[in-house]
Design an enzyme around this catalytic site. Structure first.
Site, short mmCIF file in Angstrom:
data_model
loop_
_atom_site.label_atom_id
_atom_site.label_comp_id
_atom_site.label_asym_id
_atom_site.label_seq_id
_atom_site.Cartn_x
_atom_site.Cartn_y
_atom_site.Cartn_z
N ASP A 1 26.52 50.99 32.86
CA ASP A 1 26.19 49.85 32.01
C ASP A 1 25.01 49.09 32.59
O ASP A 1 25.02 48.68 33.75
CB ASP A 1 27.41 48.92 31.90
N HIS B 1 32.13 42.65 34.63
CA HIS B 1 33.25 43.33 33.99
C HIS B 1 34.55 42.83 34.62
O HIS B 1 34.72 42.90 35.83
CB HIS B 1 33.15 44.84 34.20
N SER C 1 30.24 45.02 38.27
CA SER C 1 31.53 45.54 37.86
C SER C 1 32.43 45.62 39.08
O SER C 1 32.60 44.62 39.78
CB SER C 1 31.36 46.90 37.16
#
Length: 355
Positions: free
Chosen positions: A290, A197, A170
């Site tokens: 996540d 992400h 991310s």
């Protein structure tokens, strides 16, 4: 209080960004600049905590300004881009290569349905980046030769080499992925599936940017394709990515997980079911959690798992949570991940790992 320097050549856009940033009580815009040269002067005079940087500017563009700043007075830089055209996005990611930490789209205008969400995202990222100690942490990776097998580490027993590598990232992920992929050998023997992400519209340009430095072919994953050895597959915008029993890639519009689609958790769960102990999986820099629980699931299934260490991460969120859960077989600095992956997929029953 977080002091911000806004660098943007358009007076209208500059005032818009100032309005958004100053709307948060913890942020103050202490200076502005209309081009890269003005940005260098403002940096010397005001010493901001964070810089928001445009790319296309007169005199000195955003990439050149970022490079000079990182060489002379390293400061967290967030690129704010007004374009998602793949050719222009590639230039945007050149600023990441020069040392910028994050890329954001310009927030939607007042009255647009996405205004509040995009403005909130910008504020959130600026706050996060203000906490990062910039030390040109990836510079030592650039120009490195492909990963060798000489990394010293403990010996792990495997009955067979890995058949797939899956990675989640991310915030701070783009330069980390570039550093890893550029250091893997050309004939890497298994496919690599990645969830990064990223704001919608930037993925195609990001993939083009990765292709410029990677020894491996990099693609945006397509529905139903069988991943090929030595190829890298990025989850596309706004789709969940998983693998089915034959290993084929399946893209769905299933609901976001942890606020993300694509979600790392979604991919890791499928890989745990289909590949189990034949997988290598890891979490890189990024905020949130996540993929953390699913990395533990993969480890329980016999997969080798890794997490990027705190020192080399921009944000130690997902990887840090995985470490706290005991989900990581190894905790690795960024510069050792490529060598560890190379060793893990080598065709031998016993595999030496980087540590």
């Amino acid at each position: 209080m977080i002091n911000v320097l806004v660098v943007e050549d358009s007076p209208v856009v500059r005032e818009f960004l100032i309005y958004i940033l100053n709307s948060d009580p913890d942020i103050t815009v202490i200076a502005t600049a209309g081009d890269g040269e003005e940005a260098i002067d403002a940096l010397r005079n005001h010493r901001p905590d964070v810089i928001t940087m445009d790319i296309h500017m007169p005199k000195l563009n955003g990439v050149e300004a970022t490079q000079l700043i990182m060489e002379t007075q390293p400061t967290p830089i967030v690129i704010v881009s007004g374009s998602t055209d793949p050719a222009e996005v590639g230039t945007t990611f050149d600023a990441i290569d020069a040392g910028a930490l994050a890329v954001l789209p310009r927030p939607a205008g007042i009255g647009h349905p996405d205004h509040e969400a995009t403005a909130r995202k910008m504020i959130e990222v600026v706050k996060l980046m203000s906490e990062v100690k910039v030390v040109r942490r990836w510079a030592r990776m650039r120009g490195a030769s492909p990963a060798s097998h000489s990394v010293r580490a403990p010996l792990l027993n495997r009955v067979a080499p890995a058949r797939i590598v899956v990675v989640g990232a991310s915030t701070g992920g783009p330069p980390a992925l570039e550093a890893i992929l550029s250091s893997l050998p050309k004939h890497f023997p298994v496919p690599i599936l990645i969830v990064q992400h990223m704001t919608t519209g930037f993925m195609e340009g990001f993939v083009q940017w990765l292709k410029n430095s990677s020894n491996l072919p990099v693609h945006i994953a397509r529905q139903g394709e069988l991943p090929l050895p030595g190829h890298v597959y990025m989850a596309p915008d706004e789709y969940q990515m998983k693998v089915e029993n034959r290993g084929e890639i399946v893209l769905t519009k299933d609901e976001p997980e942890h606020g993300s689609r694509p979600s790392i958790s979604y991919l890791f769960r499928a890989v745990a079911r289909v590949y189990g102990h034949d997988a290598v999986a890891g979490l890189l820099t990024g905020m949130g959690r996540d993929g953390a629980d699913e990395l533990r699931l993969l480890k329980e299934k016999g997969a080798i798992t890794f997490a990027q260490d705190k020192e080399s991460s921009v944000v130690h969120g997902m990887a840090g949570e995985a470490i706290r859960l005991g989900a990581a077989t190894m905790v690795l600095p960024l510069e050792k991940i490529a060598a560890a992956l190379t060793n893990l997929v080598a065709e031998r029953g016993e595999t030496k790992l980087g540590a």
